[in-house]
Write a protein that holds these residues in place. Structure first.
Motif, PDB file in Angstrom:
ATOM      1  N   ALA A  72      -4.837 -11.539  14.309  1.00 16.59           N
ATOM      2  CA  ALA A  72      -3.714 -11.725  13.381  1.00 16.59           C
ATOM      3  C   ALA A  72      -3.984 -11.013  12.061  1.00 16.59           C
ATOM      4  CB  ALA A  72      -3.471 -13.214  13.143  1.00 16.59           C
ATOM      5  N   LEU A  73      -5.190 -11.164  11.560  1.00 14.74           N
ATOM      6  CA  LEU A  73      -5.573 -10.518  10.303  1.00 14.74           C
ATOM      7  C   LEU A  73      -5.536  -8.997  10.452  1.00 14.74           C
ATOM      8  CD1 LEU A  73      -6.600 -10.944   7.411  1.00 14.74           C
ATOM      9  CD2 LEU A  73      -8.933 -10.955   8.327  1.00 14.74           C
ATOM     10  N   LYS A  74      -5.973  -8.503  11.584  1.00 12.57           N
ATOM     11  CA  LYS A  74      -5.955  -7.063  11.858  1.00 12.57           C
ATOM     12  C   LYS A  74      -4.531  -6.522  11.812  1.00 12.57           C
ATOM     13  CE  LYS A  74      -7.266  -3.764  15.520  1.00 12.57           C
ATOM     14  NZ  LYS A  74      -7.849  -3.651  16.882  1.00 12.57           N
ATOM     15  N   ALA A  75      -3.581  -7.268  12.360  1.00 10.66           N
ATOM     16  CA  ALA A  75      -2.179  -6.839  12.351  1.00 10.66           C
ATOM     17  C   ALA A  75      -1.634  -6.754  10.935  1.00 10.66           C
ATOM     18  CB  ALA A  75      -1.347  -7.799  13.194  1.00 10.66           C
ATOM     19  N   VAL A  76      -1.883  -7.782  10.148  1.00 13.31           N
ATOM     20  CA  VAL A  76      -1.404  -7.798   8.757  1.00 13.31           C
ATOM     21  C   VAL A  76      -2.026  -6.657   7.961  1.00 13.31           C
ATOM     22  CG1 VAL A  76      -1.381  -9.097   6.596  1.00 13.31           C
ATOM     23  CG2 VAL A  76      -0.959 -10.285   8.758  1.00 13.31           C
ATOM     24  N   GLU A  77      -3.316  -6.483   8.088  1.00 14.97           N
ATOM     25  CA  GLU A  77      -4.019  -5.450   7.316  1.00 14.97           C
ATOM     26  C   GLU A  77      -3.620  -4.042   7.744  1.00 14.97           C
ATOM     27  OE1 GLU A  77      -8.141  -6.453   7.805  1.00 14.97           O
ATOM     28  OE2 GLU A  77      -8.137  -7.785   6.044  1.00 14.97           O
ATOM     29  N   SER A  78      -3.149  -3.882   8.970  1.00 12.07           N
ATOM     30  CA  SER A  78      -2.720  -2.564   9.454  1.00 12.07           C
ATOM     31  C   SER A  78      -1.382  -2.146   8.846  1.00 12.07           C
ATOM     32  CB  SER A  78      -2.608  -2.580  10.982  1.00 12.07           C
ATOM     33  OG  SER A  78      -3.858  -2.807  11.581  1.00 12.07           O
ATOM     34  N   VAL A  79      -0.605  -3.118   8.393  1.00 18.94           N
ATOM     35  CA  VAL A  79       0.700  -2.832   7.768  1.00 18.94           C
ATOM     36  C   VAL A  79       0.558  -2.572   6.276  1.00 18.94           C
ATOM     37  CG1 VAL A  79       2.944  -3.856   7.164  1.00 18.94           C
ATOM     38  CG2 VAL A  79       2.036  -4.115   9.483  1.00 18.94           C
ATOM     39  N   LYS A  80      -0.329  -3.304   5.628  1.00 17.93           N
ATOM     40  CA  LYS A  80      -0.419  -3.303   4.167  1.00 17.93           C
ATOM     41  C   LYS A  80      -1.446  -2.298   3.639  1.00 17.93           C
ATOM     42  CE  LYS A  80       2.205  -7.081   4.225  1.00 17.93           C
ATOM     43  NZ  LYS A  80       3.596  -7.132   3.736  1.00 17.93           N
ATOM     44  N   TYR A  81      -1.136  -1.719   2.475  1.00 17.17           N
ATOM     45  CA  TYR A  81      -2.104  -0.901   1.741  1.00 17.17           C
ATOM     46  C   TYR A  81      -3.125  -1.820   1.064  1.00 17.17           C
ATOM     47  CZ  TYR A  81       0.962   3.269   1.955  1.00 17.17           C
ATOM     48  OH  TYR A  81       1.718   4.335   2.354  1.00 17.17           O
ATOM     49  N   PRO A  82      -4.326  -1.293   0.726  1.00 13.21           N
ATOM     50  CA  PRO A  82      -5.281  -2.060  -0.065  1.00 13.21           C
ATOM     51  C   PRO A  82      -4.655  -2.458  -1.411  1.00 13.21           C
ATOM     52  CG  PRO A  82      -6.329  -0.117   0.879  1.00 13.21           C
ATOM     53  CD  PRO A  82      -4.862   0.025   1.125  1.00 13.21           C
ATOM     54  N   PRO A  83      -4.992  -3.620  -1.951  1.00 16.52           N
ATOM     55  CA  PRO A  83      -6.060  -4.524  -1.513  1.00 16.52           C
ATOM     56  C   PRO A  83      -5.624  -5.552  -0.463  1.00 16.52           C
ATOM     57  CG  PRO A  83      -5.184  -5.286  -3.591  1.00 16.52           C
ATOM     58  CD  PRO A  83      -4.462  -4.006  -3.288  1.00 16.52           C
ATOM     59  N   ALA A  84      -4.318  -5.643  -0.174  1.00 18.42           N
ATOM     60  CA  ALA A  84      -3.848  -6.641   0.789  1.00 18.42           C
ATOM     61  C   ALA A  84      -4.221  -6.273   2.226  1.00 18.42           C
ATOM     62  CB  ALA A  84      -2.335  -6.811   0.673  1.00 18.42           C
ATOM     63  N   GLY A  85      -4.434  -4.970   2.484  1.00 16.92           N
ATOM     64  CA  GLY A  85      -4.769  -4.515   3.823  1.00 16.92           C
ATOM     65  C   GLY A  85      -5.680  -3.315   3.781  1.00 16.92           C
ATOM     66  N   ASN A  86      -5.718  -2.581   4.869  1.00 17.24           N
ATOM     67  CA  ASN A  86      -6.571  -1.392   4.912  1.00 17.24           C
ATOM     68  C   ASN A  86      -5.860  -0.199   5.545  1.00 17.24           C
ATOM     69  OD1 ASN A  86      -6.617  -2.018   7.676  1.00 17.24           O
ATOM     70  ND2 ASN A  86      -8.559  -3.126   7.503  1.00 17.24           N
ATOM     71  N   ARG A  87      -4.532  -0.212   5.498  1.00 19.74           N
ATOM     72  CA  ARG A  87      -3.755   0.896   6.046  1.00 19.74           C
ATOM     73  C   ARG A  87      -4.016   2.181   5.271  1.00 19.74           C
ATOM     74  NH1 ARG A  87       2.758   0.976   5.465  1.00 19.74           N
ATOM     75  NH2 ARG A  87       3.100   3.216   5.770  1.00 19.74           N
ATOM     76  N   GLY A  88      -4.222   3.249   6.002  1.00 19.56           N
ATOM     77  CA  GLY A  88      -4.427   4.542   5.374  1.00 19.56           C
ATOM     78  C   GLY A  88      -3.146   5.052   4.732  1.00 19.56           C
ATOM     79  N   VAL A  89      -3.290   5.827   3.678  1.00 21.21           N
ATOM     80  CA  VAL A  89      -2.147   6.320   2.916  1.00 21.21           C
ATOM     81  C   VAL A  89      -1.770   7.726   3.371  1.00 21.21           C
ATOM     82  CG1 VAL A  89      -1.274   6.913   0.619  1.00 21.21           C
ATOM     83  CG2 VAL A  89      -2.755   4.915   0.923  1.00 21.21           C
ATOM     84  N   GLY A  90      -0.491   7.902   3.683  1.00 20.90           N
ATOM     85  CA  GLY A  90       0.031   9.213   4.046  1.00 20.90           C
ATOM     86  C   GLY A  90       1.414   9.373   3.463  1.00 20.90           C
ATOM     87  N   LEU A  91       1.965  10.553   3.589  1.00 26.09           N
ATOM     88  CA  LEU A  91       3.274  10.842   3.000  1.00 26.09           C
ATOM     89  C   LEU A  91       4.225  11.354   4.072  1.00 26.09           C
ATOM     90  CD1 LEU A  91       2.019  12.664  -0.224  1.00 26.09           C
ATOM     91  CD2 LEU A  91       2.569  10.234   0.052  1.00 26.09           C
ATOM     92  N   PHE A  92       5.187  10.499   4.437  1.00 24.98           N
ATOM     93  CA  PHE A  92       6.192  10.898   5.426  1.00 24.98           C
ATOM     94  C   PHE A  92       7.523  10.275   5.035  1.00 24.98           C
ATOM     95  CE2 PHE A  92       7.826  11.095   9.956  1.00 24.98           C
ATOM     96  CZ  PHE A  92       7.888  12.478   9.992  1.00 24.98           C
ATOM     97  N   LYS A  93       8.366   9.949   5.988  1.00 21.49           N
ATOM     98  CA  LYS A  93       9.708   9.474   5.661  1.00 21.49           C
ATOM     99  C   LYS A  93       9.704   8.224   4.786  1.00 21.49           C
ATOM    100  CE  LYS A  93      13.963   7.551   7.548  1.00 21.49           C
ATOM    101  NZ  LYS A  93      13.833   6.313   6.757  1.00 21.49           N
ATOM    102  N   ALA A  94       8.853   7.251   5.124  1.00 24.55           N
ATOM    103  CA  ALA A  94       8.841   5.986   4.387  1.00 24.55           C
ATOM    104  C   ALA A  94       8.592   6.192   2.897  1.00 24.55           C
ATOM    105  CB  ALA A  94       7.783   5.053   4.967  1.00 24.55           C
TER     106      ALA A  94
END
Length: 255
Positions: free
Chosen positions: A102-124
């Motif tokens: 569950a924690l892995k799912a949340v952290e995959s969506v959120k940027y640090p510090p709430a998560g650890n999703r990598g930052v990229g630049l696309f449509k979003a």
């Protein structure tokens, strides 16, 4: 990114209605939007839709003022990152069985510090032109929905629901029944007991209850609604199409 009305409704346990997109054409959400769903979920787990199809489908959903959600095929940080970068308002993550998952799912969506999703630049992120705006949006508007569909998850339901950042859960009744070797026996007493345990835990942690009413019969969805399922998915595109085509033609043939 537009304000995510679904986030507000989930947070306040307000009734929402959605459906499933399994056909890889952006015209399908255009047609489905006539019904005024609150959200539409694009299914990457049980369909032929892939990331190449996803961009145009999400654009179609969003342009019709509906929240685009994606059910990813696995709890994979790279896949979730790409889906969110394409412009999904949130994800439904299948087969969560533990607090760590569950924690892995949340952290995959959120940027640090709430998560650890990598930052990229696309449509979003509007290809970089609205990165700061998207960062704020992601923190306050993105949604994470976990699928509870295995007996192992029910055994650890309190641990799972104690994770911060979960906006709703969705019970997968068919897989849940399969995990107790009673596949498809949704009215079995043991199934009812497991579902009640999930609902009870959801209320304890103030997490909105969801379920997929696969049948296009409104009576089935109404039963789930009366049982407190506020994140309610009603059938799917191919079933709506085939069911209506068959029932219409059958009626004509009878005359």
């Amino acid at each position: 990114m537009k304000k995510n009305k679904l986030k507000y409704k989930l947070k306040n346990n307000i009734q929402t209605y959605g459906s499933w997109i399994t056909i890889s054409s952006p015209i399908i959400p255009e047609i489905m939007s006539i019904a005024k769903f609150d959200w539409l979920c694009v299914d990457l787990e049980h369909s032929s839709i892939d990331l190449n199809d996803l961009l145009s489908i999400i654009i179609s959903i969003e342009n019709n003022n509906i929240a685009p959600i994606v059910r990813v095929g696995e709890n994979n940080p790279n896949l979730i990152k790409r889906v969110m970068d394409i412009g999904a308002y949130g994800v439904i993550v299948p087969n969560i069985k533990s607090r760590e998952e569950a924690l892995k799912a949340v952290e995959s969506v959120k940027y640090p510090p709430a998560g650890n999703r990598g930052v990229g630049l696309f449509k979003a992120q509007k290809f970089g032109s609205e990165f700061e705006k998207y960062t704020r949006w992601l923190k306050n508007e993105s949604v994470v929905i976990l699928q509870i569909e295995h007996i192992d998850a029910v055994k650890k339901i309190d641990e799972i629901f104690s994770v911060k950042g979960i906006d709703a859960y969705m019970i997968g009744p068919y897989d849940l029944s399969g995990s107790i070797n009673k596949t498809g026996k949704l009215n079995d007493p043991m199934m009812k007991s497991l579902i009640n345990k999930i609902i009870k835990a959801g209320k304890k942690y103030s997490i909105t209850a969801g379920i997929h009413s696969v049948s296009p019969d409104p009576k089935d969805a109404i039963k789930f609604k009366k049982n407190g399922f506020k994140f309610l998915s009603i059938s799917l595109d191919s079933i709506f199409l085939s069911n209506k085509a068959k029932s219409t033609l059958d009626e004509i043939k009878k005359k």
